[in-house]
Design a protein around this motif. Sequence first.
Motif, PDB file in Angstrom:
ATOM      1  N   GLU A   1      23.995 -18.108  39.333  1.00 32.96           N
ATOM      2  CA  GLU A   1      24.804 -17.156  40.092  1.00 32.96           C
ATOM      3  C   GLU A   1      25.090 -15.860  39.295  1.00 32.96           C
ATOM      4  OE1 GLU A   1      26.147 -17.475  43.159  1.00 32.96           O
ATOM      5  OE2 GLU A   1      27.419 -15.733  42.803  1.00 32.96           O
TER       6      GLU A   1
ATOM      7  N   HIS B   1      17.490 -18.001  45.260  1.00 35.03           N
ATOM      8  CA  HIS B   1      18.488 -19.070  45.390  1.00 35.03           C
ATOM      9  C   HIS B   1      19.316 -19.046  44.100  1.00 35.03           C
ATOM     10  CE1 HIS B   1      19.891 -23.113  46.838  1.00 35.03           C
ATOM     11  NE2 HIS B   1      20.222 -23.192  45.555  1.00 35.03           N
ATOM     12  N   HIS B   2      20.522 -18.512  44.195  1.00 33.07           N
ATOM     13  CA  HIS B   2      21.408 -18.467  43.020  1.00 33.07           C
ATOM     14  C   HIS B   2      22.357 -19.656  43.095  1.00 33.07           C
ATOM     15  CE1 HIS B   2      19.839 -14.335  43.101  1.00 33.07           C
ATOM     16  NE2 HIS B   2      19.982 -14.405  41.790  1.00 33.07           N
ATOM     17  N   HIS B   3      22.308 -20.487  42.064  1.00 31.64           N
ATOM     18  CA  HIS B   3      23.110 -21.719  42.096  1.00 31.64           C
ATOM     19  C   HIS B   3      24.412 -21.566  41.322  1.00 31.64           C
ATOM     20  CE1 HIS B   3      21.934 -22.527  37.954  1.00 31.64           C
ATOM     21  NE2 HIS B   3      20.664 -22.385  38.287  1.00 31.64           N
TER      22      HIS B   3
ATOM     23  N   GLY C   1      21.041 -19.500  48.305  1.00 36.33           N
ATOM     24  CA  GLY C   1      22.078 -20.181  47.512  1.00 36.33           C
ATOM     25  C   GLY C   1      23.384 -20.260  48.285  1.00 36.33           C
TER      26      GLY C   1
ATOM     27  N   ILE D   1      14.857 -19.516  41.544  1.00 39.69           N
ATOM     28  CA  ILE D   1      16.058 -20.368  41.517  1.00 39.69           C
ATOM     29  C   ILE D   1      16.709 -20.140  40.157  1.00 39.69           C
ATOM     30  CG2 ILE D   1      16.872 -22.767  41.594  1.00 39.69           C
ATOM     31  CD1 ILE D   1      14.144 -23.254  43.239  1.00 39.69           C
TER      32      ILE D   1
END
Length: 279
Positions: A214, A238-240, A161, A211
């Motif tokens: 955050e 994957h932190h969005h 991310g 995914i």
Amino acid sequence: MAFVTRFAPSPTGPLHLGHAFSAILAHDMARAECGRFLLRMEDTDLDRCRPEWDALIQEDLRWLGLSWDGPILRQSTRIEDYNIRLEALADTGLLYPCSCTRADIRAALAAPQEGVAFAVYPGTCRGRPMSDRRPGDALRLNLAAALDRLSGADLAFTETGPAHAGRHRIDPGRALAEIGDVVLARKGEGVVAYFLASAFDDADQGITHVIRGEDLFDFTPVQVILQHLFGLPTPIYHHHRLIRDEQGKRLAKRDDARAILKYRAEGATPADIRRMVGL
Ligand code: GLU
């Protein structure tokens, strides 16, 4: 490398723009990689989860043009399985029963703890053996003993991310100071903590890429420690970014004004939703 990801909402309210962003991102990344996109309902909170929300979430996702692969996995069907695995860990001496209330914990902590995801437990019940477990006790992980058992393990994860991209190593000293003896089975109803259920499911569903928002980044180190204790693989994370309102606050379920259902009723199209979340 195979690419398997998932969207894992809790059916406690309508999907809002923040969930839509998360679901679209995970779906599009999976499709771009010719991978799989799975749907999981994190519905262990039996008081707050409702079948109506579960059905509406599916309807909203379909309306957004998202399709998922295979059947939906519902955590509520797996509670017994989670508990069996947790009992097996308890048998190895890493868990202890805890009867502390939030007020007990606050009173035992000398100063409020800033900047940590968990209120670090002061260890009041750490000396209690499992044989002393009473109905209604929570179960906590003895983190120092767990880290000791894992000495030599590669406690790390890869993050892709934007905010934290790179390889993250979990430092045992920092974990003790910032995570501490987390609750793995909540008081009373005997349901495992959501971050443990989620770690079991990610492994069982063969998830290669997690995914998610955050806000869950700080849970990742504890999930990695649990993966090692239970012999589970560590996916790539994957932190969005989070979708925020005009005041900069992140959206929550109570923000019905931003429910996808409402935009649908007002005549918005899926393309409008993608635009609204910056895709
Ligand atoms: N159920 C969690 C949520 O709705 C997501 C957990 C995860 O993606 O790991 O925020």
